[in-house]
Design a protein around this motif. Sequence first.
Motif, short mmCIF file in Angstrom:
data_model
loop_
_atom_site.label_atom_id
_atom_site.label_comp_id
_atom_site.label_asym_id
_atom_site.label_seq_id
_atom_site.Cartn_x
_atom_site.Cartn_y
_atom_site.Cartn_z
N LYS A 177 39.18 36.65 37.77
CA LYS A 177 38.22 35.44 37.55
C LYS A 177 38.90 34.46 36.90
CE LYS A 177 33.50 34.16 37.36
NZ LYS A 177 32.10 34.54 37.28
N ASP B 58 38.03 26.56 37.95
CA ASP B 58 38.42 25.26 38.69
C ASP B 58 38.92 24.39 37.69
OD1 ASP B 58 39.03 23.61 40.69
OD2 ASP B 58 36.75 22.91 41.12
N ASN C 181 40.56 35.09 45.75
CA ASN C 181 40.23 33.82 45.20
C ASN C 181 40.99 32.92 45.91
OD1 ASN C 181 39.26 34.16 42.14
ND2 ASN C 181 40.53 35.86 42.34
N GLN D 130 33.79 40.08 41.92
CA GLN D 130 35.28 39.78 42.12
C GLN D 130 35.97 40.99 42.58
OE1 GLN D 130 33.91 38.22 38.94
NE2 GLN D 130 34.04 36.67 40.51
N THR E 238 44.82 38.63 46.83
CA THR E 238 43.62 38.00 45.90
C THR E 238 42.58 37.53 47.04
OG1 THR E 238 42.70 36.79 44.22
CG2 THR E 238 44.44 35.88 45.51
N SER F 103 42.01 41.94 41.32
CA SER F 103 40.88 41.26 41.24
C SER F 103 40.82 40.46 40.01
CB SER F 103 39.63 42.29 41.36
OG SER F 103 39.55 42.60 42.78
N LEU G 52 46.43 30.63 40.01
CA LEU G 52 46.26 31.01 41.45
C LEU G 52 47.70 30.91 42.01
CD1 LEU G 52 44.75 32.21 43.43
CD2 LEU G 52 43.65 29.98 43.90
N LEU H 214 36.58 28.13 43.49
CA LEU H 214 36.46 28.54 42.21
C LEU H 214 35.37 27.94 41.53
CD1 LEU H 214 40.26 28.22 41.48
CD2 LEU H 214 39.19 30.03 42.24
N THR I 295 39.42 28.34 32.18
CA THR I 295 40.41 29.55 32.58
C THR I 295 40.79 30.19 31.35
OG1 THR I 295 40.96 28.66 34.70
CG2 THR I 295 42.59 30.34 33.67
#
Length: 332
Positions: free
Chosen positions: A84, A87, A107, A146, A105, A82, A95, A112, A117
């Motif tokens: 975060k 995008d 995600n 998440q 995941t 998990s 990812l 996103l 990030t």
Amino acid sequence: MKYDVFGIGNALVDMEFKVNEAFLDEHKIEKGLMTLVEEERQFQIVKALSDQDQHEVKRQCGGSAANTMIAISQFGGKSFYSFKIADDDMGHFYLDDIKENGIGTKNKTGQLADGVTGKCIVMVTEDAERTMNTYLGITAALDEDQIDEEALQNSAWVYVEGYLVASPTAQAAAVKTLALAKKHGVKRSVTMSDPNMVNFFKDNMKQLISFDLDLLFCNEQEALDFTGKFEINEAREELKKFAKHFVITLGDKGAVIWDGEQYINIASHKVETLDTNGAGDMFAGAFLYGINNGLSYEEAGNLASLASAKVVSQYGPRLESEQVSEVKKQLA
């Protein structure tokens, strides 16, 4: 169980560089620790590295718990993570990399959030010590959304990264993860992650470790700082109040494990150390894989010690598949 371990932690793209100590001194970077920095400060450090013609050694999806989940997968276990990400280009890179390593995941591309990030500059000096400057970005906003409760419920263990104590929402997510694990009868483990987390966020760390943990991971300095003791034998006695079992890594002195009944000394392996980045993450991953797949605490400790030795003898926090096979063969 669908997963051996459900992990939760920061999602950071690791950018690793080889540097000399003069660079750290010149730019007032505290050696050997993880320091949280603003994006502008991180940009300045990257620019300084570029100006000195220092190039990235490796770029990988990272974060402490991510490295541990990948280690479990590399040894043949199943893990879920998990985290975060945003995008953006780094988020998509992260990812893709986590999925390529076989990690589950929730995600998905196209779902996103806007933002930046997180990134971690890992600077490795000639003595193999790693120094990290981290801009958390959107991972600082990691929260309970998440958490995939179904995946958690279908896991044998949860593994919570101690770095989460630095963010209020992430701290809440970590506490919720441990509470859900207790509710569903899933075993609970926590890693302290870094002496700075223990020293600057001790109350938050105590909240995580108040869950009557099944397993606690820490290194020698973290154990001393958390317990307030000056000698490791006193610190390990104090840790019995917080966890049923624990592992204290001791660098080139190996590790010591409390299995609930006795202390088990785990020997280190003599190697030429190039990079200590990820050694503790690999130890935790190999150990969790071991105890979840039929190994005793001593056998899992020996597996983890050898795997960590392989990691520090190269650059980067992961092993190649051939190296994993070598570790298994050597201990067979």
